[in-house]
Design an enzyme around this catalytic site. Sequence first.
Site, PDB file in Angstrom:
ATOM      1  N   SER A  89      45.772  56.707  32.918  1.00  0.00           N
ATOM      2  CA  SER A  89      44.509  56.014  33.002  1.00  0.00           C
ATOM      3  C   SER A  89      44.255  54.998  31.886  1.00  0.00           C
ATOM      4  O   SER A  89      43.377  54.143  32.034  1.00  0.00           O
ATOM      5  CB  SER A  89      43.368  57.032  32.994  1.00  0.00           C
TER       6      SER A  89
ATOM      7  N   SER B  98      48.196  60.102  30.649  1.00  0.00           N
ATOM      8  CA  SER B  98      47.465  58.838  30.588  1.00  0.00           C
ATOM      9  C   SER B  98      47.775  57.943  29.397  1.00  0.00           C
ATOM     10  O   SER B  98      47.359  56.784  29.391  1.00  0.00           O
ATOM     11  CB  SER B  98      45.970  59.100  30.598  1.00  0.00           C
TER      12      SER B  98
ATOM     13  N   LYS C 289      39.704  52.621  23.927  1.00  0.00           N
ATOM     14  CA  LYS C 289      39.589  53.034  25.333  1.00  0.00           C
ATOM     15  C   LYS C 289      38.117  53.344  25.595  1.00  0.00           C
ATOM     16  O   LYS C 289      37.441  53.934  24.745  1.00  0.00           O
ATOM     17  CB  LYS C 289      40.471  54.259  25.594  1.00  0.00           C
TER      18      LYS C 289
HETATM   19  N1  GLN Z   1      47.265  60.715  36.015  1.00  0.00           N
HETATM   20  C1  GLN Z   1      46.723  61.997  35.648  1.00  0.00           C
HETATM   21  C2  GLN Z   1      45.480  62.300  36.442  1.00  0.00           C
HETATM   22  O1  GLN Z   1      45.043  61.448  37.157  1.00  0.00           O
HETATM   23  C3  GLN Z   1      46.481  62.060  34.188  1.00  0.00           C
HETATM   24  C4  GLN Z   1      45.228  61.408  33.762  1.00  0.00           C
HETATM   25  C5  GLN Z   1      44.986  61.509  32.300  1.00  0.00           C
HETATM   26  O2  GLN Z   1      45.898  61.865  31.534  1.00  0.00           O
HETATM   27  N2  GLN Z   1      43.776  61.234  31.906  1.00  0.00           N
HETATM   28  O3  GLN Z   1      44.950  63.368  36.347  1.00  0.00           O
END
Ligand code: GLN
Length: 468
Positions: free
Chosen positions: A141, A165, A66
């Site tokens: 994400s 995410s 990532k």
């Molecule tokens: N979707 C969540 C957010 O936008 C989690 C993102 C993440 O886990 N990095 O905050």
Amino acid sequence: MKTANKTVTAERLVRDALKKAEFFKDYNIFTFLNEEGALKRAREIDARIAKGENVGRLAGVPYALKDNFLSPAGDTTAAAHILEGFSSPVTATAVRKLESEGAIMIGRVNMDAFAHGSSTENSYFGPTLNAYDKERVAGGSSGGSAVAVALDIVEFATGTDTGGSIRQPASFNGVYGFKPTYGCISRYGVVAMASSLDCVGFFTKSPEDMDLLMSITAGQDVNDLTTLPDYYDSAAATDAPTRIGVIKDFDNESVDKEIREALKNKCELLKAKGYEIVELEMPSLKYALPAYYIIQPAEVASNLSRYDGIRYGFRSEKSEHLDDLYRNTRNEGFMPENKRRIMIGNFVLSSGFYDAYFLKAAKARTLICKEYDKAFSKVDYILMPVAPNPAFKLGEKVNDPVSMYLEDVMSVSLNLAGVPGLAIPAGKTASGLPIGLQLVGPRRSDKNLIAFSKELEIDDAIEEEENV
Ligand code: GLN
């Protein structure tokens, strides 16, 4: 996991992975392909294998990184314009551990910029497409990581999970995704989003692979003072689990019918195997999403203040004065969602609003922690949906931040409480989209939780047999 040996060389494995990455180019998975670097490392590993050396448990295994993990291989951009051109001298602890066992990074993968999002549409590089339907989102994400594993380009991919995410994109693409107990794997060398919630984890095709990666990367790190003393492999064997909880409030109309059905099926399977299914009331979980969307932006605002155009990556050329330089760099370099979070974060931390928002959210977080502790005094694990719906259409939620935030309604409470959660593939919808469920356990139950997930696998095999 296929490792290299004298007959199947690391070079062969890497070339195959690179070929697949090229073949699936239109999914927009990779932000950087490490062609030269990966082949060079593969040849070195093959030479060591030829000499009879033990290269490690991941000898020659290609993986995807990532783009928020620091390593000198390729620029670390976190899919944000403001980090474009940033080449890190540092290697993240997790990366170092994977590579010391012989893993080979074939490329960096796409994500929502700074991991803000649930669809990978907030990326500076454009969205990654879902592995099962190109008109749908990959989830986020860590969308690139999930799709790279789902399309079988790599054996595994790294991810970070601050509020879902890893688990949500895993569930949208039919692979395993694990968010460990907070502090299990070092966050050293990972671009910080919200430090009290961020966890490093993985995407794999099986629980066995997940266990292997965890056992390699878990552990205390002097460079990350929030890491827990080593426990992953030494966790005491507990009594065999007997009771599995399901959360009553999550069985409602706002959760897709086919997902509720999948949950019921898995519960039936567990019952048939002799487990007791216990219905849990967890009323504090309704505060999880609002508390998360206060605490997380507050920490984001603090963490992102370091990007000023001076120290890392991109710098706006337009500026005449220092203040202009900060302002223009941030204005041009951050994505709209990054800016939204910085503004919300500074607002909830500002002196007039701290008590009304941040402090209240912190109290709600304590309630949520206690509620999980209480639940785990009654059950061994909890089984619940990862998200209220399967993968949605590209563009469907980008202009409606609140509906995007609602995606996280079932995932964020785990991060607030620091408990581990494993997203497992749990069948498909009638239209062929993957459905994911998450298995949640008490803090430090990671190893047993991953092992227990195999109990839920069997019916897929039976289903497949029935379909033949
Ligand atoms: N979707 C969540 C957010 O936008 C989690 C993102 C993440 O886990 N990095 O905050």
